[in-house]
Design a protein around this motif. Structure first.
Motif, short mmCIF file in Angstrom:
data_model
loop_
_atom_site.label_atom_id
_atom_site.label_comp_id
_atom_site.label_asym_id
_atom_site.label_seq_id
_atom_site.Cartn_x
_atom_site.Cartn_y
_atom_site.Cartn_z
N ILE A 69 6.76 122.47 81.60
CA ILE A 69 6.54 121.77 80.33
C ILE A 69 6.01 120.36 80.60
O ILE A 69 5.07 119.89 79.95
N TRP A 70 6.59 119.70 81.58
CA TRP A 70 6.17 118.34 81.93
C TRP A 70 4.73 118.30 82.43
O TRP A 70 3.93 117.45 82.01
N VAL A 71 4.37 119.24 83.31
CA VAL A 71 3.00 119.27 83.84
C VAL A 71 1.99 119.53 82.73
O VAL A 71 0.95 118.86 82.64
N ALA A 72 2.29 120.51 81.86
CA ALA A 72 1.39 120.81 80.75
C ALA A 72 1.22 119.59 79.84
O ALA A 72 0.11 119.28 79.38
N THR A 73 2.32 118.89 79.59
CA THR A 73 2.28 117.72 78.73
C THR A 73 1.53 116.57 79.39
O THR A 73 0.76 115.85 78.73
N LEU A 74 1.73 116.38 80.67
CA LEU A 74 1.05 115.31 81.40
C LEU A 74 -0.46 115.52 81.43
O LEU A 74 -1.25 114.56 81.42
N LEU A 75 -0.90 116.78 81.46
CA LEU A 75 -2.33 117.06 81.48
C LEU A 75 -3.03 116.62 80.20
O LEU A 75 -4.24 116.38 80.21
N VAL A 76 -2.29 116.48 79.10
CA VAL A 76 -2.91 116.09 77.83
C VAL A 76 -3.54 114.69 77.92
O VAL A 76 -4.73 114.53 77.64
N PRO A 77 -2.80 113.64 78.33
CA PRO A 77 -3.46 112.34 78.46
C PRO A 77 -4.45 112.27 79.63
O PRO A 77 -5.41 111.50 79.59
N LEU A 78 -4.23 113.09 80.67
CA LEU A 78 -5.18 113.11 81.78
C LEU A 78 -6.55 113.62 81.32
O LEU A 78 -7.59 113.08 81.69
N ILE A 126 -0.94 121.68 75.00
CA ILE A 126 0.07 121.41 73.97
C ILE A 126 0.79 122.70 73.57
O ILE A 126 2.01 122.74 73.46
N LEU A 127 0.01 123.76 73.38
CA LEU A 127 0.61 125.02 72.95
C LEU A 127 1.42 125.69 74.07
O LEU A 127 2.44 126.33 73.80
N ILE A 128 0.99 125.55 75.30
CA ILE A 128 1.77 126.08 76.42
C ILE A 128 3.13 125.39 76.47
O ILE A 128 4.18 126.04 76.62
N ALA A 129 3.12 124.06 76.33
CA ALA A 129 4.37 123.31 76.34
C ALA A 129 5.28 123.72 75.18
O ALA A 129 6.49 123.91 75.35
N LEU A 130 4.70 123.90 73.99
CA LEU A 130 5.48 124.31 72.83
C LEU A 130 6.03 125.74 72.99
O LEU A 130 7.17 126.02 72.64
N GLY A 131 5.19 126.63 73.52
CA GLY A 131 5.64 128.00 73.73
C GLY A 131 6.78 128.09 74.71
O GLY A 131 7.74 128.84 74.52
N LEU A 132 6.71 127.30 75.78
CA LEU A 132 7.79 127.27 76.77
C LEU A 132 9.06 126.68 76.16
O LEU A 132 10.17 127.14 76.44
N LEU A 133 8.89 125.65 75.36
CA LEU A 133 10.04 125.03 74.70
C LEU A 133 10.73 126.02 73.76
O LEU A 133 11.96 126.04 73.65
N ALA A 134 9.94 126.85 73.09
CA ALA A 134 10.49 127.84 72.16
C ALA A 134 11.08 129.04 72.88
O ALA A 134 11.71 129.89 72.25
N GLY A 135 10.87 129.14 74.19
CA GLY A 135 11.36 130.29 74.93
C GLY A 135 10.56 131.54 74.64
O GLY A 135 11.08 132.66 74.76
#
Length: 286
Positions: A69-78, A126-135
């Protein structure tokens, strides 16, 4: 005589087909519009600060799902800092002549096509991070990611089509259909999964933030220079930039703050089991 004819032909060609603007000329055009230029550099600065902050926030995360989740989220500003640098430098901007039927038909309009490249790379993260958060499971995440990528690519086609005004809007319509597909996963399927995973509270907050801000993009497209041209190019650019700030940096900060504070809860989630799947899982033999 042949030399004179060749010279006349060159002059005629230049008068009929104008020379394409060089990258330096596009860059200068951006520099000359202070409001437009500021909409790019504001995001470059915020993306840079976000990268530093997010790296610090995720430095001690150990769980594999939380790390993903962290890596997917970090890629957004990168992705964003790269994209906005391309816009500010004139690399991913073009001047296109609008087709008959457009509000400024026959005139050249500044088209920021580089934004679509950003969205095609950042919205899947963003959606990968959200999908992982939702399980959620791989199928639902894949559906959302392919839908948002297609949404961005067809949106790019709408922005670049100069052959027909009707075709521009048809491409826009197709893009909106993909958007509805993404919204179905985000608003209907994943909330059920998040209930099972125990992350419904934070997920619902991020779900609403994402849905509301993403609705703003097609609205700005329709009202901006690419659509009916009610908004000029600088106002259009700032509209997109403000939405990016909310949908990317604010979203990412809220998500990473939760992951950092609740890593143990993330670690206890079942891999790839959403609500729709857990109902069909057979009980284990005694």
């Amino acid at each position: 005589m042949l030399e004179t004819a060749a010279a006349d032909m060159a002059i005629l060609t230049q008068s009929v087909v104008p020379l394409e603007m060089t990258q330096a000329e596009v860059f200068q055009a951006v520099q000359d519009d202070a409001l437009l230029n500021a909409s790019f550099w504001a995001n470059i600065a915020l993306a840079g600060l976000s990268i530093i902050l997010f790296v610090y926030m995720g430095r001690n995360i150990q769980n594999q799902r939380a790390q993903l989740i962290w890596v997917a989220t970090l890629l957004v500003p990168l992705v964003s800092i790269s994209s906005y640098t391309g816009l500010a430098s004139g690399l991913t901007i073009s001047f296109l002549e609008m087709p008959a039927g457009h509000a400024i038909a026959g005139e050249e309009a500044l088209t920021m096509w580089g934004r679509y490249l950003t969205w095609a790379l950042s919205t899947p993260m963003i959606l990968i991070a959200l999908g992982l958060l939702a399980g959620s499971n791989v199928t639902k995440i894949f559906t959302a990611v392919t839908g948002t990528t297609a949404m961005c690519v067809t949106g790019l086609a709408a922005a670049l089509t100069t052959s027909s005004h009707m075709m521009r809007w048809f491409w826009f319509f197709i893009s909106c259909m993909f958007f509805l597909q993404v919204l179905y996963v985000l608003l209907v399927q994943w909330p059920k999964d998040a209930e099972v995973a125990g992350t419904a509270g934070i997920f619902n907050t991020l779900k609403l933030l994402t849905a509301v801000t993403w609705f703003g993009y097609p609205v700005i497209w329709a009202l901006g220079l690419e659509g009916v041209a009610v908004l000029d190019v600088a106002v259009t650019s700032w509209g997109y930039s403000v939405l990016d700030i909310l949908a990317k940096y604010i979203f990412a900060y809220l998500l990473l703050s939760y992951v950092k504070a609740n890593e143990s809860a993330i670690a206890g989630m079942a891999d790839g089991l959403g609500a729709a799947d857990s109902a069909n899982v057979a009980p284990a033999d005694d």
